[in-house]
Design a protein around this motif. Structure first.
Motif, mmCIF file in Angstrom:
data_model
loop_
_atom_site.group_PDB
_atom_site.id
_atom_site.type_symbol
_atom_site.label_atom_id
_atom_site.label_comp_id
_atom_site.label_asym_id
_atom_site.label_seq_id
_atom_site.Cartn_x
_atom_site.Cartn_y
_atom_site.Cartn_z
ATOM 1 N N THR A 78 32.076 8.978 40.330
ATOM 2 C CA THR A 78 33.407 8.442 40.079
ATOM 3 C C THR A 78 33.485 7.007 40.584
ATOM 4 N N LYS A 79 34.427 6.269 40.052
ATOM 5 C CA LYS A 79 34.643 4.899 40.517
ATOM 6 C C LYS A 79 36.122 4.674 40.749
ATOM 7 N N ALA A 80 36.412 3.805 41.688
ATOM 8 C CA ALA A 80 37.797 3.510 42.042
ATOM 9 C C ALA A 80 37.895 2.054 42.459
ATOM 10 N N LYS A 81 39.060 1.480 42.238
ATOM 11 C CA LYS A 81 39.298 0.101 42.611
ATOM 12 C C LYS A 81 39.686 0.015 44.090
ATOM 13 N N ASP A 82 39.078 -0.910 44.796
ATOM 14 C CA ASP A 82 39.426 -1.204 46.182
ATOM 15 C C ASP A 82 39.714 -2.696 46.242
ATOM 16 N N THR A 108 35.105 -2.710 42.712
ATOM 17 C CA THR A 108 34.927 -1.351 42.207
ATOM 18 C C THR A 108 33.906 -0.647 43.084
#
Length: 363
Positions: A345-349, A353
């Protein structure tokens, strides 16, 4: 000069009228691929089932209705008031069983009985004719069927290079291509030609192949997908290298079906496996444990993860970027270091990314 001036006057007159472009004859997955009054090529290495592909197109053209053909996505257009006669010219199969069986298959798949002779289907073999005389024989046959049938003709030439003495003979090659162009431009004919490729390349064989590729409106390449080690898979890729009024690169996948002795649409899983197997670096088998190791202690920024995986697997950052983007998009299950099933999974921080291995079922 009189002929040139007459043609000029015709063009002057035609250029003042509203131009109605020809409706495509055949579609592949709703994309137009064959247009009337054109030269078209099916090319591939020996054993790639080029003739069976030609038979699929032939089946579409002779079918009583407007079918999808053998579930591979080929279909004839549905414009009313149009009719076609398909003339199949074979040059290499024997007349005792191979070619008769191919004729049977085309008829039956088009909805006719085995012993039925539909008026829209004509066929001959040039195999008994000496090579030195085939160009003349082909010309005589084309004149014969043009006079016999009043509707549009689709001529399949299987194999094109066998219609002349030598595919490297420049004079004969030009004579053949010029003859085909004359029928296209003045006799309401479309040609679909099968031709071999040079070993190890994508160029059609000989001087004739070069001329035909240059003049062709559509070029369809038929080839087995290969693994990274060069061994062939069971999946056949059919890629349109050239397509008039359409972008190149349209492709689909088929497989040989032993039960029907024909081609069927390849299973999506088999296509995915064949695609993955031809990657020499960062293969799925290599990437999964590498991801488990690098993400064992938590999320990593995309750039850092790409850098680490590229160094570990000996691949470019671009290749790694494409691989992990595919894994994230498809949600393929991957093991972490504890052996639990996870998805990448990937998520914005902020602007960054970050990738993680998230256990299946977790929020």
């Amino acid at each position: 000069m009189p002929q040139l001036l007459e043609n000029r006057e015709k063009l002057r007159h035609r250029s003042t009228e509203a131009v109605r472009f020809a409706v495509p004859l055949v579609f592949q997955d709703d994309e137009p691929v064959i247009w009337p009054r054109t030269l078209n090529l099916i090319q591939g290495q020996t054993g790639s089932h080029k003739s069976r592909v030609a038979a699929l197109f032939a089946t579409v053209m002779i079918a009583a209705g407007i079918p999808a053909c053998d579930a591979v996505g080929l279909a004839r257009h549905g414009e009313e008031g149009q009719s076609y006669t398909l003339c199949y010219v074979d040059t290499e199969r024997n007349a005792s069983d191979d070619f008769p069986f191919a004729i049977q298959q085309m008829r039956e798949r088009a909805g006719y009985a085995r012993n039925e002779h539909p008026a829209c289907f004509d066929f001959i073999t040039l195999e008994p004719i000496p090579r030195a005389e085939r160009l003349k024989a082909l010309g005589q046959y084309l004149e014969y069927v043009r006079g016999k049938y009043q509707n549009h003709l689709v001529i399949v030439l299987d194999v094109l290079t066998d219609c002349i003495s030598s595919f490297n003979d420049e004079k004969e090659s030009l004579l053949l291509v010029d003859m085909l162009n004359r029928f296209i431009n003045s006799r309401d004919v479309t040609f679909l030609c099968v031709i071999h490729e040079n070993p190890g390349g994508v160029k059609a064989r000989g001087h004739l192949g070069t001329e035909a590729q240059n003049k062709a409106s559509t070029v369809l390449q038929v080839a087995y997908m290969k693994q990274a080690n060069g061994e062939a898979t069971d999946v056949i890729e059919m890629r349109y290298l050239k397509r008039r009024n359409g972008s190149p690169g349209l492709s689909f996948h088929v497989a040989y079906d032993e039960a029907t002795k024909g081609l069927i649409r390849a299973d999506a899983t088999a296509v995915a496996q064949a695609t993955a197997s031809r990657r020499a670096k960062a293969t799925p088998n290599e990437l999964a444990p590498a991801l488990a190791t690098e993400l064992a202690f938590g999320p990593l920024a995309s750039g850092e993860l790409e850098k680490r995986l590229a160094a570990r697997l000996g691949a470019s950052a671009r290749t790694i970027r494409e691989r992990i983007a595919e894994l994230a998009a498809t949600a393929e299950k991957l093991p972490n270091m504890a052996g639990c099933e996870c998805v990448l999974t990937k998520a914005k921080d902020g602007k960054e990314t970050r990738y993680s291995l998230t256990p299946v079922g977790a929020d």
